[in-house]
Design an enzyme around this catalytic site. Structure first.
Site, PDB file in Angstrom:
ATOM      1  N   ASP A 264       0.859  -1.184   0.000  1.00 21.09           N
ATOM      2  CA  ASP A 264       0.000   0.000   0.000  1.00 21.09           C
ATOM      3  C   ASP A 264       0.893   1.230   0.000  1.00 21.09           C
ATOM      4  O   ASP A 264       1.750   1.390   0.889  1.00 21.09           O
ATOM      5  CB  ASP A 264      -0.893   0.014   1.239  1.00 21.09           C
ATOM      6  CG  ASP A 264      -1.923  -1.115   1.234  1.00 21.09           C
ATOM      7  OD1 ASP A 264      -1.896  -1.935   0.298  1.00 21.09           O
ATOM      8  OD2 ASP A 264      -2.747  -1.174   2.163  1.00 21.09           O
TER       9      ASP A 264
ATOM     10  N   ASP B  88     -15.737  -4.822  -1.444  1.00 16.33           N
ATOM     11  CA  ASP B  88     -15.405  -4.516  -0.052  1.00 16.33           C
ATOM     12  C   ASP B  88     -16.703  -4.383   0.732  1.00 16.33           C
ATOM     13  O   ASP B  88     -17.677  -3.797   0.248  1.00 16.33           O
ATOM     14  CB  ASP B  88     -14.623  -3.204   0.018  1.00 16.33           C
ATOM     15  CG  ASP B  88     -13.373  -3.239  -0.856  1.00 16.33           C
ATOM     16  OD1 ASP B  88     -12.758  -4.317  -0.962  1.00 16.33           O
ATOM     17  OD2 ASP B  88     -13.027  -2.196  -1.445  1.00 16.33           O
TER      18      ASP B  88
END
Length: 237
Positions: free
Chosen positions: A11, A131
């Site tokens: 990330d 998600d």
């Protein structure tokens, strides 16, 4: 039973390798200043694929596309690119430098663009990121809740011919509380799809549970960076 693909997440925020707690940019831990070296490290340790996330693009406050391109040019293993892929230009640019892209918000909010891109590049190069917060879908970098049920969304995309999915229960992400096997198992039972599990991995003991659910792959994040699991341990587990 097939082996689970081990997929470290990298990330990237402001050029640094970070992890966020439950997607909150104010709950950030920095793990390094050189994402390319981190990618090479995970490749050398035996990762099957890399999951590169542009957090600045996700949060609509910048771009790390140049850095992601450097990573894809530096490693030999497959790479999937995620984060802020919400318009045709950045989606096509990302597909030109990686094996796959991961899209969430545009899949739900702009299905016409999704179909155009998938028809041009192939549905197998598009990973749909669904998600959710305990079964209800969230979008825009987990900042917006919807009233869409996780399994309704998965069924809908599967009926349109999509086969590659990434599922994250955001209430588990970065918590080291273990994976959400209940929802994962149900998702993996949908015929003809591959599911990558994400969120909550706490150590080697979690990997067999993910495998038993029928997952195609598993994302390693905080547990990997905190030394609670290694890629070798994940593969032997």
């Amino acid at each position: 039973m097939q082996k689970v693909k081990i997929i470290p997440a990298i990330d990237i925020m402001e050029g640094q390798v970070v992890r966020l707690l439950k997607g909150n940019p104010n709950e950030k831990t920095v793990y390094g200043n050189d994402p390319v070296q981190m990618a090479l490290k995970w490749e050398k340790q035996g990762a099957d694929m890399l999951h590169l996330v542009d957090l600045d693009a996700t949060l609509q406050r910048g771009s790390n596309h140049g850095m992601i391109k450097k990573i894809t040019q530096s490693v030999l293993i497959p790479v999937q690119v995620a984060g802020g892929l919400r318009d045709r230009k950045i989606i096509e640019e990302s597909l030109q430098i990686s094996q796959r892209i991961v899209v969430g918000t545009i899949a739900l909010k702009n299905p016409e663009l999704l179909m155009e891109i998938s028809n041009k590049f192939g549905k197998d190069r598009i990973v749909i990121s669904v998600d959710h917060n305990n079964g209800m879908v969230v979008t825009h970098g987990w900042q917006q809740r919807t009233d869409i049920d996780l399994f309704d969304a998965l069924d809908d995309f599967a009926k349109k011919g999509f086969t590659e999915f990434l599922i994250t229960n955001i209430s588990r992400d970065g918590t080291l509380e273990g994976p959400d096997t209940e929802n994962l198992q149900k998702a993996c039972k949908i015929s003809g799809i591959n599911v990558i599990a994400s969120g909550g991995i706490s150590g080697p003991a979690d990997i067999p549970h993910v495998r038993e659910c029928g997952a195609y792959g598993v994302i390693l994040g905080k547990a990997l960076y905190d030394g609670k699991i290694s890629i070798k341990e994940a593969k032997t587990a």
